[in-house]
Write a protein that holds these residues in place. Structure first.
Motif, PDB file in Angstrom:
ATOM      1  N   ILE A 145      -5.867 -13.817   7.421  1.00  0.00           N
ATOM      2  CA  ILE A 145      -6.229 -14.279   6.080  1.00  0.00           C
ATOM      3  C   ILE A 145      -5.751 -13.216   5.093  1.00  0.00           C
ATOM      4  O   ILE A 145      -6.182 -12.062   5.158  1.00  0.00           O
ATOM      5  N   VAL A 146      -4.854 -13.613   4.182  1.00  0.00           N
ATOM      6  CA  VAL A 146      -4.234 -12.675   3.245  1.00  0.00           C
ATOM      7  C   VAL A 146      -4.723 -12.984   1.837  1.00  0.00           C
ATOM      8  O   VAL A 146      -4.707 -14.144   1.399  1.00  0.00           O
TER       9      VAL A 146
ATOM     10  N   ASP B 217       2.881  -5.299  11.507  1.00  0.00           N
ATOM     11  CA  ASP B 217       3.603  -4.933  10.285  1.00  0.00           C
ATOM     12  C   ASP B 217       2.790  -5.286   9.049  1.00  0.00           C
ATOM     13  O   ASP B 217       2.792  -4.552   8.058  1.00  0.00           O
ATOM     14  N   ILE B 218       2.085  -6.407   9.103  1.00  0.00           N
ATOM     15  CA  ILE B 218       1.282  -6.823   7.952  1.00  0.00           C
ATOM     16  C   ILE B 218       0.056  -5.933   7.791  1.00  0.00           C
ATOM     17  O   ILE B 218      -0.333  -5.584   6.678  1.00  0.00           O
TER      18      ILE B 218
ATOM     19  N   ARG C 154       3.466  -1.366   4.050  1.00  0.00           N
ATOM     20  CA  ARG C 154       3.920  -2.753   3.923  1.00  0.00           C
ATOM     21  C   ARG C 154       4.507  -3.031   2.547  1.00  0.00           C
ATOM     22  O   ARG C 154       4.561  -4.174   2.101  1.00  0.00           O
ATOM     23  N   ALA C 155       4.941  -1.972   1.870  1.00  0.00           N
ATOM     24  CA  ALA C 155       5.542  -2.141   0.545  1.00  0.00           C
ATOM     25  C   ALA C 155       6.797  -3.001   0.614  1.00  0.00           C
ATOM     26  O   ALA C 155       7.079  -3.780  -0.307  1.00  0.00           O
ATOM     27  N   ALA C 156       7.557  -2.886   1.727  1.00  0.00           N
ATOM     28  CA  ALA C 156       8.785  -3.674   1.865  1.00  0.00           C
ATOM     29  C   ALA C 156       8.467  -5.164   1.913  1.00  0.00           C
ATOM     30  O   ALA C 156       9.211  -5.991   1.357  1.00  0.00           O
TER      31      ALA C 156
ATOM     32  N   VAL D 117       3.955  -8.082  -6.879  1.00  0.00           N
ATOM     33  CA  VAL D 117       3.082  -8.825  -5.971  1.00  0.00           C
ATOM     34  C   VAL D 117       2.439  -7.813  -5.038  1.00  0.00           C
ATOM     35  O   VAL D 117       3.131  -6.970  -4.464  1.00  0.00           O
ATOM     36  N   ARG D 118       1.148  -7.888  -4.884  1.00  0.00           N
ATOM     37  CA  ARG D 118       0.414  -6.947  -4.043  1.00  0.00           C
ATOM     38  C   ARG D 118      -0.496  -7.701  -3.069  1.00  0.00           C
ATOM     39  O   ARG D 118      -1.149  -8.681  -3.451  1.00  0.00           O
ATOM     40  N   LEU D 119      -0.527  -7.201  -1.836  1.00  0.00           N
ATOM     41  CA  LEU D 119      -1.478  -7.709  -0.848  1.00  0.00           C
ATOM     42  C   LEU D 119      -2.747  -6.878  -0.966  1.00  0.00           C
ATOM     43  O   LEU D 119      -2.763  -5.693  -0.628  1.00  0.00           O
ATOM     44  N   LYS D 120      -3.804  -7.478  -1.457  1.00  0.00           N
ATOM     45  CA  LYS D 120      -5.054  -6.741  -1.659  1.00  0.00           C
ATOM     46  C   LYS D 120      -5.803  -6.533  -0.360  1.00  0.00           C
ATOM     47  O   LYS D 120      -6.366  -5.468  -0.111  1.00  0.00           O
ATOM     48  N   ARG D 121      -5.810  -7.564   0.461  1.00  0.00           N
ATOM     49  CA  ARG D 121      -6.664  -7.515   1.651  1.00  0.00           C
ATOM     50  C   ARG D 121      -6.061  -8.399   2.732  1.00  0.00           C
ATOM     51  O   ARG D 121      -5.537  -9.474   2.440  1.00  0.00           O
TER      52      ARG D 121
END
Length: 294
Positions: free
Chosen positions: A84-85, A134-135, A140-142, A165-169
């Motif tokens: 869950i992203v 990797d996630i 995981r900036a790439a 775009v940023r992955l918060k959690r």
């Protein structure tokens, strides 16, 4: 009738018409002048603008950097480990004409919903092409850069520029958490057992080395003891030989006394020998018979 009766309403109407033809754009906004729903002009610089009253209208759009939280999304990486992203994006309306044409009267809310669809599609595609490790990794900036770059082209069609775009959690689904925790516990138990096995192996190796060292030390000590004992025996024999050379008769007498002390010194010793045995040479009297017991 007084002329002021006509002039005053005309002045009021004229002032109202002038005021309604003026609009102000501040530094946080961009404006579109519409006439019957069609774009007539664009006002992007802050200041005063003009429109035709009752015929034209002005629509304002935010010129600041906006942020949008994307609803939690379930993705399936290459290793089929569902995740869950939760992500967010920052964007800006850079082309108000294209933006108006794309979203119509829906405005910024409609654009945000369409941007959500773009981001969710790109997140599924990018995150589905890598493994869950990797996630979940901190580096995981790439991946976020790939999502942003992929979303930029589609968002440009909306007159929007995606800035970041940023992955918060990133979490596991609730139904998978227990199984994952159990697997983690099993992995840690296996690692602990491996460590204990390596510890036992090291202990056995150290113990074997210690036993070998003890054997070597004892052997060396015994060898040195035998050497010392041999040297002592040689020295003793040398002393005996010297004494024998000085007075052979006395030496034989002394050695015989030592033998008597060892043989009959316990008091209950029994010797079965013939009376004329040489062992009794120093126990006989001058007549050649044994000295009687006293």
């Amino acid at each position: 009738m007084n002329r002021s009766t006509y002039i005053l309403p005309i002045i009021v109407i004229a002032v109202a018409a002038v005021m309604s033809s003026i609009f102000i754009v501040d530094e946080r906004q961009k404006a579109l002048v519409l006439q019957f729903g069609q774009i007539v002009s664009v006002k992007e610089d802050p200041g005063i603008g003009f429109k035709i009253p009752l015929v034209q209208e002005v629509v304002f759009y935010d010129d600041r950097i906006l942020s949008r939280d994307v609803d939690p999304l379930e993705v399936t990486p290459l290793d089929d480990r569902r995740l869950i992203v939760d992500a967010f994006a920052r964007y800006r309306i850079t082309n108000v004409e294209r933006f108006r044409q794309a979203v119509g009267t829906g405005g910024e809310d409609a654009a945000a919903r369409r941007l959500d669809s773009i981001l969710r599609a790109e997140m599924r595609e990018v995150l589905g092409s890598v493994s869950s490790n990797d996630i979940l990794s901190t580096d995981r900036a790439a991946l976020m850069l790939r999502i942003r770059n992929a979303a930029i082209a589609e968002a440009n069609a909306l007159g929007i520029t995606v800035i970041d775009v940023r992955l918060k959690r990133t979490d596991l689904p609730a139904e998978n958490l227990n199984a994952t925790f159990q697997r983690m516990v099993a992995e840690r138990a296996r690692e602990a057992e491996d460590e204990r096995a390596r510890g036992r192996e090291a202990a056995q190796r150290i113990e074997a080395q210690a036993d070998r060292t003890v054997v070597e030390l004892v052997s060396e000590a015994n060898r040195e003891a035998r050497v010392i004992q041999g040297e002592a025996d040689a020295e003793r024999n040398g002393i005996f030989a010297g004494a024998y050379g000085q007075d052979a008769e006395f030496f034989q007498f002394y050695r015989s006394l030592e033998a008597y002390g060892i043989a009959i010194g316990q008091g209950n010793a029994r010797l079965v020998l013939s009376p004329d045995h040489e062992f009794f040479n120093y126990l006989r009297n001058e007549n050649g018979t044994s000295t009687p017991d006293r």
